[in-house]
Structure formats: C-alpha cells, structure tokens
Write a protein that holds these residues in place. Structure first.
Motif, PDB file in Angstrom:
ATOM      1  N   ASP A  58       0.787  -1.308  -0.017  1.00 29.10           N
ATOM      2  CA  ASP A  58       0.107  -0.067  -0.156  1.00 29.10           C
ATOM      3  C   ASP A  58       0.952   1.287   0.006  1.00 29.10           C
ATOM      4  OD1 ASP A  58      -2.202   1.746   0.217  1.00 29.10           O
ATOM      5  OD2 ASP A  58      -2.339   1.520   2.363  1.00 29.10           O
ATOM      6  N   ARG A  59       1.557   1.578  -0.947  1.00 23.71           N
ATOM      7  CA  ARG A  59       2.292   2.671  -1.405  1.00 23.71           C
ATOM      8  C   ARG A  59       1.681   3.917  -1.932  1.00 23.71           C
ATOM      9  NH1 ARG A  59       6.646   2.733   1.554  1.00 23.71           N
ATOM     10  NH2 ARG A  59       7.892   3.822  -0.075  1.00 23.71           N
ATOM     11  N   PRO A  60       1.766   5.025  -1.477  1.00 24.02           N
ATOM     12  CA  PRO A  60       1.144   6.274  -2.507  1.00 24.02           C
ATOM     13  C   PRO A  60       1.558   6.052  -3.957  1.00 24.02           C
ATOM     14  CG  PRO A  60       2.675   7.027  -0.644  1.00 24.02           C
ATOM     15  CD  PRO A  60       2.874   5.512  -0.372  1.00 24.02           C
ATOM     16  N   ALA A  61       0.692   6.204  -4.572  1.00 22.20           N
ATOM     17  CA  ALA A  61       0.732   6.300  -6.047  1.00 22.20           C
ATOM     18  C   ALA A  61       1.246   7.668  -6.403  1.00 22.20           C
ATOM     19  CB  ALA A  61      -0.508   5.882  -6.786  1.00 22.20           C
ATOM     20  N   THR A  62       0.941   8.664  -5.778  1.00 18.30           N
ATOM     21  CA  THR A  62       1.419   9.962  -6.264  1.00 18.30           C
ATOM     22  C   THR A  62       1.804  10.662  -5.197  1.00 18.30           C
ATOM     23  OG1 THR A  62      -0.851  11.270  -5.546  1.00 18.30           O
ATOM     24  CG2 THR A  62      -0.748  10.149  -7.607  1.00 18.30           C
ATOM     25  N   GLU A  63       2.578  11.867  -5.349  1.00 16.39           N
ATOM     26  CA  GLU A  63       3.302  12.818  -4.504  1.00 16.39           C
ATOM     27  C   GLU A  63       2.270  13.201  -3.572  1.00 16.39           C
ATOM     28  OE1 GLU A  63       6.304  16.428  -4.749  1.00 16.39           O
ATOM     29  OE2 GLU A  63       6.726  14.935  -6.140  1.00 16.39           O
ATOM     30  N   ALA A  64       0.964  13.614  -4.134  1.00 15.50           N
ATOM     31  CA  ALA A  64      -0.292  14.107  -3.502  1.00 15.50           C
ATOM     32  C   ALA A  64      -0.553  13.253  -2.212  1.00 15.50           C
ATOM     33  CB  ALA A  64      -1.259  14.837  -4.086  1.00 15.50           C
ATOM     34  N   GLU A  65      -0.654  11.927  -2.569  1.00 12.98           N
ATOM     35  CA  GLU A  65      -1.158  10.904  -1.666  1.00 12.98           C
ATOM     36  C   GLU A  65       0.334  10.919  -0.751  1.00 12.98           C
ATOM     37  OE1 GLU A  65      -3.617   8.099  -4.535  1.00 12.98           O
ATOM     38  OE2 GLU A  65      -1.737   7.558  -4.308  1.00 12.98           O
ATOM     39  N   ALA A  66       1.369  10.702  -0.836  1.00 13.09           N
ATOM     40  CA  ALA A  66       2.415  10.819  -0.038  1.00 13.09           C
ATOM     41  C   ALA A  66       2.509  11.959   1.054  1.00 13.09           C
ATOM     42  CB  ALA A  66       3.834  10.614  -0.725  1.00 13.09           C
ATOM     43  N   SER A  67       2.208  12.877   0.489  1.00  9.48           N
ATOM     44  CA  SER A  67       2.006  14.300   1.269  1.00  9.48           C
ATOM     45  C   SER A  67       0.828  14.118   2.288  1.00  9.48           C
ATOM     46  CB  SER A  67       1.716  15.353   0.514  1.00  9.48           C
ATOM     47  OG  SER A  67       1.533  16.654   1.427  1.00  9.48           O
ATOM     48  N   GLU A  68      -0.268  13.580   1.942  1.00 13.34           N
ATOM     49  CA  GLU A  68      -1.465  13.171   2.762  1.00 13.34           C
ATOM     50  C   GLU A  68      -0.879  12.275   3.755  1.00 13.34           C
ATOM     51  OE1 GLU A  68      -4.941  12.163   0.433  1.00 13.34           O
ATOM     52  OE2 GLU A  68      -4.655  13.720  -0.821  1.00 13.34           O
ATOM     53  N   ARG A  69      -0.349  11.255   3.553  1.00  7.22           N
ATOM     54  CA  ARG A  69       0.107  10.172   4.477  1.00  7.22           C
ATOM     55  C   ARG A  69       1.127  11.068   5.724  1.00  7.22           C
ATOM     56  NH1 ARG A  69       0.233   4.346   1.332  1.00  7.22           N
ATOM     57  NH2 ARG A  69      -1.752   4.713   0.610  1.00  7.22           N
ATOM     58  N   GLU A  70       1.704  11.637   5.168  1.00  5.75           N
ATOM     59  CA  GLU A  70       3.108  12.570   6.051  1.00  5.75           C
ATOM     60  C   GLU A  70       2.097  13.273   6.804  1.00  5.75           C
ATOM     61  OE1 GLU A  70       6.829  15.252   5.291  1.00  5.75           O
ATOM     62  OE2 GLU A  70       6.179  13.973   3.658  1.00  5.75           O
ATOM     63  N   GLU A  71       1.255  14.086   6.538  1.00  7.69           N
ATOM     64  CA  GLU A  71       0.298  15.071   7.107  1.00  7.69           C
ATOM     65  C   GLU A  71      -0.498  14.192   8.227  1.00  7.69           C
ATOM     66  OE1 GLU A  71      -3.008  18.485   6.777  1.00  7.69           O
ATOM     67  OE2 GLU A  71      -1.421  18.150   5.171  1.00  7.69           O
ATOM     68  N   ALA A  72      -0.914  13.028   7.670  1.00  7.13           N
ATOM     69  CA  ALA A  72      -1.691  12.261   8.748  1.00  7.13           C
ATOM     70  C   ALA A  72      -0.739  11.838  10.252  1.00  7.13           C
ATOM     71  CB  ALA A  72      -2.196  10.924   8.113  1.00  7.13           C
ATOM     72  N   LEU A  73       0.567  11.400   9.552  1.00  6.73           N
ATOM     73  CA  LEU A  73       1.379  11.131  10.645  1.00  6.73           C
ATOM     74  C   LEU A  73       1.879  12.320  11.421  1.00  6.73           C
ATOM     75  CD1 LEU A  73       3.569   9.313  11.990  1.00  6.73           C
ATOM     76  CD2 LEU A  73       4.994  10.340  10.232  1.00  6.73           C
ATOM     77  N   TYR A  74       2.070  13.314  10.817  1.00 11.15           N
ATOM     78  CA  TYR A  74       2.074  14.932  11.697  1.00 11.15           C
ATOM     79  C   TYR A  74       1.073  15.024  12.647  1.00 11.15           C
ATOM     80  CZ  TYR A  74       6.040  15.098   8.664  1.00 11.15           C
ATOM     81  OH  TYR A  74       7.319  14.746   8.011  1.00 11.15           O
ATOM     82  N   ARG A  75      -0.219  14.902  12.319  1.00  9.15           N
ATOM     83  CA  ARG A  75      -1.469  15.221  13.183  1.00  9.15           C
ATOM     84  C   ARG A  75      -1.293  14.025  14.156  1.00  9.15           C
ATOM     85  NH1 ARG A  75      -4.534  18.854  10.981  1.00  9.15           N
ATOM     86  NH2 ARG A  75      -4.367  19.264   8.979  1.00  9.15           N
ATOM     87  N   ALA A  76      -1.012  12.917  13.983  1.00  9.28           N
ATOM     88  CA  ALA A  76      -0.781  11.871  15.134  1.00  9.28           C
ATOM     89  C   ALA A  76      -0.109  12.311  16.175  1.00  9.28           C
ATOM     90  CB  ALA A  76      -0.553  10.606  14.536  1.00  9.28           C
ATOM     91  N   VAL A  77       1.076  12.739  15.732  1.00 11.36           N
ATOM     92  CA  VAL A  77       2.120  13.276  16.735  1.00 11.36           C
ATOM     93  C   VAL A  77       1.833  14.407  17.791  1.00 11.36           C
ATOM     94  CG1 VAL A  77       4.335  14.414  16.869  1.00 11.36           C
ATOM     95  CG2 VAL A  77       3.963  12.424  15.401  1.00 11.36           C
TER      96      VAL A  77
END
Length: 105
Positions: A6-25
């Motif tokens: 389950d890898r992000p297909a686009t840079e936008a998806e990767a950015s969304e996942r990164e943001e979700a991690l930061y929100r969790a922190v």
C-alpha cells in the motif's frame, strides 16, 4: 500473485500520509506518550539515530567542533555536518524546538 504494498501512487498521496503522521504526533501530550508512540512506530536503531541527531543539535548549539561531537556521540563527522547544515539552513524545525525548549537562547 505477489501482494502489492500500500504505497502512495502520487506525491499528493504521499504528502497526505505524511500529514496524517504529523497530526497523530500532535495528539501526544506528554514525553511518556511520545516515547510510547515512537517506540511503536520505529525500530530501536531508527529511534537511536533520531536521538543521536538531536544530541548533535544540542552540542552544535554549544559551539562544540565536529570532531569533538563525533568523539562524544559516535555520530559520523558527515552526519554532524548534515545536521549542522539543516540547523543553519534547513526547514527551521530544529530552531523551533530549540527556541521552545529554551526561549532565553
């Protein structure tokens, strides 16, 4: 068939996942909560690398030379240089944390 990761297909998806991690922190309120989260998230080696880099930041702020930092921490001079570059010209994250930990500096 080999399962697809389950890898992000686009840079936008990767950015969304990164943001979700930061929100969790940002939901974590104490050092203990952060410790528990990061121990679940990363390997012991990854956590040690982050802790070592943060120690390098502190020693650089004290004005210690690269070679001395290497001798104190075991962090390679190359990594000390990389941390120093980001401390001076990175994204400002080290500076934010340092300022909030010690506003008098």
């Amino acid at each position: 068939a080999t399962p697809v990761k389950d890898r992000p297909a686009t840079e936008a998806e990767a950015s969304e996942r990164e943001e979700a991690l930061y929100r969790a922190v940002l939901t974590l309120a104490t050092v203990d909560e952060c410790r528990r989260f990061f121990r679940d998230l990363g390997t012991p080696a990854e956590l040690q690398a982050f802790a070592d880099r943060w120690r390098v930041v502190e020693l650089l702020r004290e004005g210690k030379p690269y070679r001395e930092i290497y001798e104190l921490t075991g962090v390679s001079v190359t990594t000390v240089g990389r941390v120093a570059r980001f401390l001076a010209d990175g994204n400002g994250g080290y500076q934010i944390a340092l300022q909030r930990l010690d506003p008098s500096h």
